[in-house]
Scaffold this motif. Structure first.
Motif, PDB file in Angstrom:
ATOM      1  N   LEU A   7      -8.930 -10.516  12.746  1.00 55.71           N
ATOM      2  CA  LEU A   7      -8.171 -10.570  11.500  1.00 55.71           C
ATOM      3  C   LEU A   7      -8.388 -11.903  10.795  1.00 55.71           C
ATOM      4  CD1 LEU A   7      -4.854  -9.068  12.815  1.00 55.71           C
ATOM      5  CD2 LEU A   7      -6.095  -8.182  10.841  1.00 55.71           C
ATOM      6  N   ALA A   8      -8.486 -11.853   9.474  1.00 58.02           N
ATOM      7  CA  ALA A   8      -8.654 -13.068   8.674  1.00 58.02           C
ATOM      8  C   ALA A   8      -8.196 -12.773   7.246  1.00 58.02           C
ATOM      9  CB  ALA A   8     -10.110 -13.516   8.667  1.00 58.02           C
ATOM     10  N   ILE A   9      -8.043 -13.828   6.471  1.00 63.12           N
ATOM     11  CA  ILE A   9      -7.750 -13.679   5.043  1.00 63.12           C
ATOM     12  C   ILE A   9      -8.846 -14.381   4.265  1.00 63.12           C
ATOM     13  CG2 ILE A   9      -6.152 -14.209   3.159  1.00 63.12           C
ATOM     14  CD1 ILE A   9      -3.865 -13.948   5.142  1.00 63.12           C
ATOM     15  N   TYR A  10      -9.314 -13.699   3.223  1.00 62.74           N
ATOM     16  CA  TYR A  10     -10.350 -14.250   2.346  1.00 62.74           C
ATOM     17  C   TYR A  10      -9.812 -14.397   0.929  1.00 62.74           C
ATOM     18  CZ  TYR A  10     -14.088 -13.903   5.756  1.00 62.74           C
ATOM     19  OH  TYR A  10     -14.881 -14.097   6.859  1.00 62.74           O
ATOM     20  N   LEU A  11     -10.247 -15.459   0.285  1.00 61.17           N
ATOM     21  CA  LEU A  11      -9.941 -15.731  -1.111  1.00 61.17           C
ATOM     22  C   LEU A  11     -11.238 -16.163  -1.768  1.00 61.17           C
ATOM     23  CD1 LEU A  11      -8.051 -16.340  -3.542  1.00 61.17           C
ATOM     24  CD2 LEU A  11      -7.691 -18.597  -2.544  1.00 61.17           C
ATOM     25  N   ASP A  12     -11.603 -15.510  -2.853  1.00 55.25           N
ATOM     26  CA  ASP A  12     -12.853 -15.843  -3.555  1.00 55.25           C
ATOM     27  C   ASP A  12     -14.046 -15.865  -2.604  1.00 55.25           C
ATOM     28  OD1 ASP A  12     -11.448 -16.060  -5.955  1.00 55.25           O
ATOM     29  OD2 ASP A  12     -11.120 -18.209  -5.702  1.00 55.25           O
ATOM     30  N   ASN A  13     -14.109 -14.872  -1.717  1.00 50.09           N
ATOM     31  CA  ASN A  13     -15.227 -14.693  -0.781  1.00 50.09           C
ATOM     32  C   ASN A  13     -15.336 -15.806   0.258  1.00 50.09           C
ATOM     33  OD1 ASN A  13     -17.014 -12.688  -0.113  1.00 50.09           O
ATOM     34  ND2 ASN A  13     -18.733 -13.621  -1.176  1.00 50.09           N
ATOM     35  N   GLU A  14     -14.259 -16.552   0.474  1.00 49.32           N
ATOM     36  CA  GLU A  14     -14.241 -17.623   1.471  1.00 49.32           C
ATOM     37  C   GLU A  14     -13.082 -17.396   2.442  1.00 49.32           C
ATOM     38  OE1 GLU A  14     -13.504 -22.449   1.749  1.00 49.32           O
ATOM     39  OE2 GLU A  14     -13.902 -21.545  -0.195  1.00 49.32           O
ATOM     40  N   LYS A  15     -13.377 -17.509   3.737  1.00 48.47           N
ATOM     41  CA  LYS A  15     -12.328 -17.362   4.754  1.00 48.47           C
ATOM     42  C   LYS A  15     -11.384 -18.547   4.648  1.00 48.47           C
ATOM     43  CE  LYS A  15     -11.734 -16.752   9.731  1.00 48.47           C
ATOM     44  NZ  LYS A  15     -11.297 -18.025  10.278  1.00 48.47           N
ATOM     45  N   VAL A  16     -10.070 -18.259   4.569  1.00 45.38           N
ATOM     46  CA  VAL A  16      -9.097 -19.336   4.367  1.00 45.38           C
ATOM     47  C   VAL A  16      -8.052 -19.400   5.483  1.00 45.38           C
ATOM     48  CG1 VAL A  16      -9.387 -19.484   1.856  1.00 45.38           C
ATOM     49  CG2 VAL A  16      -7.734 -17.846   2.822  1.00 45.38           C
ATOM     50  N   THR A  17      -8.266 -18.662   6.578  1.00 46.94           N
ATOM     51  CA  THR A  17      -7.328 -18.716   7.696  1.00 46.94           C
ATOM     52  C   THR A  17      -7.995 -19.260   8.941  1.00 46.94           C
ATOM     53  OG1 THR A  17      -7.761 -16.369   8.093  1.00 46.94           O
ATOM     54  CG2 THR A  17      -5.740 -16.916   6.914  1.00 46.94           C
TER      55      THR A  17
ATOM     56  N   LEU B  49       0.038 -22.025  -0.036  1.00 44.39           N
ATOM     57  CA  LEU B  49       0.242 -21.005   0.985  1.00 44.39           C
ATOM     58  C   LEU B  49       0.134 -21.618   2.378  1.00 44.39           C
ATOM     59  CD1 LEU B  49      -1.872 -18.127  -0.581  1.00 44.39           C
ATOM     60  CD2 LEU B  49       0.515 -18.712  -0.992  1.00 44.39           C
ATOM     61  N   LYS B  50       1.037 -21.232   3.274  1.00 45.35           N
ATOM     62  CA  LYS B  50       1.065 -21.766   4.641  1.00 45.35           C
ATOM     63  C   LYS B  50       0.640 -20.724   5.671  1.00 45.35           C
ATOM     64  CE  LYS B  50       2.264 -25.936   3.937  1.00 45.35           C
ATOM     65  NZ  LYS B  50       1.248 -26.950   4.164  1.00 45.35           N
ATOM     66  N   GLU B  51       1.264 -19.532   5.664  1.00 41.97           N
ATOM     67  CA  GLU B  51       0.883 -18.487   6.613  1.00 41.97           C
ATOM     68  C   GLU B  51       1.305 -17.115   6.099  1.00 41.97           C
ATOM     69  OE1 GLU B  51       4.179 -18.438  10.100  1.00 41.97           O
ATOM     70  OE2 GLU B  51       2.948 -20.232  10.039  1.00 41.97           O
ATOM     71  N   ALA B  52       0.613 -16.111   6.625  1.00 46.73           N
ATOM     72  CA  ALA B  52       0.891 -14.723   6.271  1.00 46.73           C
ATOM     73  C   ALA B  52       1.142 -13.941   7.551  1.00 46.73           C
ATOM     74  CB  ALA B  52      -0.297 -14.123   5.508  1.00 46.73           C
ATOM     75  N   ASP B  53       2.055 -12.997   7.475  1.00 54.57           N
ATOM     76  CA  ASP B  53       2.416 -12.191   8.631  1.00 54.57           C
ATOM     77  C   ASP B  53       2.106 -10.715   8.374  1.00 54.57           C
ATOM     78  OD1 ASP B  53       3.490 -14.440   9.995  1.00 54.57           O
ATOM     79  OD2 ASP B  53       5.375 -14.219   8.921  1.00 54.57           O
ATOM     80  N   PRO B  54       0.911 -10.263   8.765  1.00 52.88           N
ATOM     81  CA  PRO B  54       0.610  -8.837   8.644  1.00 52.88           C
ATOM     82  C   PRO B  54       1.119  -8.068   9.858  1.00 52.88           C
ATOM     83  CG  PRO B  54      -1.345  -9.994   9.347  1.00 52.88           C
ATOM     84  CD  PRO B  54      -0.270 -11.032   9.139  1.00 52.88           C
ATOM     85  N   LYS B  55       1.390  -6.788   9.659  1.00 55.62           N
ATOM     86  CA  LYS B  55       1.822  -5.892  10.734  1.00 55.62           C
ATOM     87  C   LYS B  55       0.990  -4.620  10.629  1.00 55.62           C
ATOM     88  CE  LYS B  55       5.779  -3.667  12.809  1.00 55.62           C
ATOM     89  NZ  LYS B  55       7.182  -3.827  13.094  1.00 55.62           N
TER      90      LYS B  55
ATOM     91  N   GLU C 242      -5.737 -26.242   2.476  1.00 59.70           N
ATOM     92  CA  GLU C 242      -4.701 -26.132   1.460  1.00 59.70           C
ATOM     93  C   GLU C 242      -5.133 -25.034   0.494  1.00 59.70           C
ATOM     94  OE1 GLU C 242      -2.330 -28.859  -0.332  1.00 59.70           O
ATOM     95  OE2 GLU C 242      -1.535 -29.051   1.686  1.00 59.70           O
ATOM     96  N   VAL C 243      -4.451 -23.919   0.566  1.00 60.25           N
ATOM     97  CA  VAL C 243      -4.716 -22.831  -0.375  1.00 60.25           C
ATOM     98  C   VAL C 243      -3.649 -22.934  -1.447  1.00 60.25           C
ATOM     99  CG1 VAL C 243      -4.869 -20.344  -0.678  1.00 60.25           C
ATOM    100  CG2 VAL C 243      -5.769 -21.397   1.398  1.00 60.25           C
ATOM    101  N   VAL C 244      -4.091 -23.364  -2.626  1.00 57.48           N
ATOM    102  CA  VAL C 244      -3.169 -23.613  -3.725  1.00 57.48           C
ATOM    103  C   VAL C 244      -3.472 -22.651  -4.862  1.00 57.48           C
ATOM    104  CG1 VAL C 244      -2.348 -25.311  -5.408  1.00 57.48           C
ATOM    105  CG2 VAL C 244      -2.979 -26.048  -3.091  1.00 57.48           C
ATOM    106  N   ILE C 245      -2.430 -21.969  -5.307  1.00 57.90           N
ATOM    107  CA  ILE C 245      -2.524 -21.125  -6.499  1.00 57.90           C
ATOM    108  C   ILE C 245      -1.926 -21.955  -7.634  1.00 57.90           C
ATOM    109  CG2 ILE C 245      -1.968 -18.890  -7.532  1.00 57.90           C
ATOM    110  CD1 ILE C 245      -3.451 -18.627  -4.822  1.00 57.90           C
ATOM    111  N   ALA C 246      -2.735 -22.242  -8.643  1.00 56.80           N
ATOM    112  CA  ALA C 246      -2.296 -23.098  -9.742  1.00 56.80           C
ATOM    113  C   ALA C 246      -1.178 -22.420 -10.541  1.00 56.80           C
ATOM    114  CB  ALA C 246      -3.471 -23.423 -10.659  1.00 56.80           C
ATOM    115  N   ALA C 247      -0.302 -23.223 -11.097  1.00 55.74           N
ATOM    116  CA  ALA C 247       0.821 -22.722 -11.890  1.00 55.74           C
ATOM    117  C   ALA C 247       0.335 -21.723 -12.939  1.00 55.74           C
ATOM    118  CB  ALA C 247       1.546 -23.880 -12.557  1.00 55.74           C
ATOM    119  N   GLY C 248       1.000 -20.579 -12.985  1.00 54.30           N
ATOM    120  CA  GLY C 248       0.663 -19.555 -13.971  1.00 54.30           C
ATOM    121  C   GLY C 248      -0.529 -18.685 -13.612  1.00 54.30           C
ATOM    122  N   GLN C 249      -1.199 -18.954 -12.512  1.00 57.51           N
ATOM    123  CA  GLN C 249      -2.390 -18.206 -12.114  1.00 57.51           C
ATOM    124  C   GLN C 249      -2.050 -17.109 -11.111  1.00 57.51           C
ATOM    125  OE1 GLN C 249      -5.744 -18.888 -13.222  1.00 57.51           O
ATOM    126  NE2 GLN C 249      -4.535 -19.998 -14.739  1.00 57.51           N
ATOM    127  N   THR C 250      -2.905 -16.068 -11.064  1.00 57.31           N
ATOM    128  CA  THR C 250      -2.805 -15.009 -10.062  1.00 57.31           C
ATOM    129  C   THR C 250      -4.127 -14.957  -9.308  1.00 57.31           C
ATOM    130  OG1 THR C 250      -1.282 -13.689 -11.387  1.00 57.31           O
ATOM    131  CG2 THR C 250      -2.503 -12.525  -9.672  1.00 57.31           C
TER     132      THR C 250
END
Length: 136
Positions: free
Chosen positions: A59-69, A40-46, A89-97
């Protein structure tokens, strides 16, 4: 490729969110990697709520309770948009959600009922744009 982004059931219902506290979740979205890892590189919220974007700060984005932006003072601009760049580097492994949360500090100085809604208009990855339809 098979990668996708969709609204998570963990998104607040009808824009009802807590005010006066940091890290209030405004939108949750699920990112699914296809047969390759997804970076993931960037997200555009409106801001698409009815109360007013000036109540939304940090504004921020969290993944697994960690700020990633990047950045601590991201706010919506005069067109109700913002770009949130991923810090690491926010990487979603192949086949994962993975479920990501767009969070903010929400002010409610008038102590009136408020309804805030955020729409994810685009999610950029190392391989290109992932979302073609807004997620709200």
């Amino acid at each position: 490729r098979g990668a996708s982004v969709s609204l998570s059931p963990e998104t607040p219902v009808d824009g009802n969110v807590a005010s006066g506290t940091p890290r209030t979740a405004l939108l949750a979205f699920d990112v699914t990697a296809g047969n390759e890892d997804l970076t993931l590189k960037e997200a555009d919220p409106k801001y698409t709520g009815v109360t007013g974007e000036e109540a939304i700060t940090k504004l921020a984005i969290y993944l697994d309770n960690e700020k990633v932006t990047k950045g601590d003072n991201k706010n919506f601009d005069n067109e109700n948009e913002e770009t949130l760049k991923f810090d690491k580097e926010v990487v979603i492994a192949a086949g994962q959600t993975k479920t990501l949360f767009i969070t903010a500090t929400v002010t409610n100085e008038d102590n009136v009922n408020a309804s805030h809604q955020i729409t994810l208009v685009n999610l950029k990855t190392k391989g290109g744009d992932l979302s073609s339809n807004p997620i709200a």
